[in-house]
Design an enzyme around this catalytic site. Structure first.
Site, PDB file in Angstrom:
ATOM      1  N   ASN A  40       0.958  -1.285   0.065  1.00 49.95           N
ATOM      2  CA  ASN A  40      -0.074  -0.116   0.077  1.00 49.95           C
ATOM      3  C   ASN A  40       0.818   1.145   0.070  1.00 49.95           C
ATOM      4  O   ASN A  40       1.930   1.283   0.573  1.00 49.95           O
ATOM      5  CB  ASN A  40      -1.063   0.077   0.955  1.00 49.95           C
ATOM      6  N   CYS A  51      -4.236   0.573  -2.557  1.00 46.35           N
ATOM      7  CA  CYS A  51      -3.944  -0.523  -1.828  1.00 46.35           C
ATOM      8  C   CYS A  51      -2.949  -1.644  -2.177  1.00 46.35           C
ATOM      9  O   CYS A  51      -2.742  -1.442  -3.218  1.00 46.35           O
ATOM     10  CB  CYS A  51      -5.283  -1.255  -1.671  1.00 46.35           C
ATOM     11  N   GLU A  53      -3.096  -4.757  -2.995  1.00 47.60           N
ATOM     12  CA  GLU A  53      -3.653  -5.603  -3.895  1.00 47.60           C
ATOM     13  C   GLU A  53      -3.685  -5.004  -5.381  1.00 47.60           C
ATOM     14  O   GLU A  53      -3.414  -5.671  -6.391  1.00 47.60           O
ATOM     15  CB  GLU A  53      -5.092  -6.151  -3.606  1.00 47.60           C
ATOM     16  N   CYS A  86     -10.391  -4.671   0.408  1.00 45.07           N
ATOM     17  CA  CYS A  86     -11.521  -3.576   0.678  1.00 45.07           C
ATOM     18  C   CYS A  86     -12.378  -3.908  -0.652  1.00 45.07           C
ATOM     19  O   CYS A  86     -11.971  -4.805  -1.651  1.00 45.07           O
ATOM     20  CB  CYS A  86     -10.893  -2.130   0.614  1.00 45.07           C
ATOM     21  N   CYS A  89     -10.720  -3.297  -4.210  1.00 44.25           N
ATOM     22  CA  CYS A  89      -9.863  -4.319  -4.434  1.00 44.25           C
ATOM     23  C   CYS A  89     -10.534  -5.475  -4.698  1.00 44.25           C
ATOM     24  O   CYS A  89     -10.030  -6.265  -5.758  1.00 44.25           O
ATOM     25  CB  CYS A  89      -8.825  -4.367  -3.336  1.00 44.25           C
TER      26      CYS A  89
END
Length: 130
Positions: A40, A51, A53, A86, A89
């Site tokens: 992140n 993020c 991911e 999240c 993501c």
């Protein structure tokens, strides 16, 4: 620890999180055997934060990967409870990776694997809008 979660854990160490101090790492495994990592990266406005991911997936795309090339993703955070991606993501993972295994790990070595469809049931799919 398996190599993919280990790569996510190592990526977490490179996170730029001066505001929240919440560092996250991610790693995606591609069909050709490559592992691409992300962490992140925060911004003072928070809304511009990226993020781990999404960093890993976008980095893989920028290095030539395409939807269908992703086998699985691992996400590592330093939390007692495992931290899933999240909502934003989850949508990105669904669009680029599909129904892949999502391995959640923490710094204590706890882990759990979900199918992406479990984390994003009834996912939005723009390819079905005919």
């Amino acid at each position: 620890m398996e190599p993919l979660p280990r790569a996510a854990r190592e990526a977490r160490e490179r996170a730029y999180a001066p505001f929240s101090k919440f560092r996250v790492g991610a790693a995606v495994e591609l069909r050709d055997g490559r592992v691409v990592t992300g962490c992140n990266v925060e911004n003072a406005s928070y809304g511009l934060t990226m993020c781990a991911e999404r960093v890993a997936i976008f980095k893989a795309i920028s290095e030539g990967a395409r939807p269908g090339d992703f086998l699985r993703i691992a996400v590592c955070a330093d939390t007692d409870r495992l931290t899933p991606p999240c909502g934003a993501c989850r949508q990105i993972i669904w669009e680029f990776c599909g129904d892949v295994p999502v391995i959640l790990v923490n710094m204590r070595g706890d882990s759990k694997t979900y199918a992406m469809r479990e984390l994003l049931p009834e996912a939005f799919d723009a390819t079905n809008l005919d």
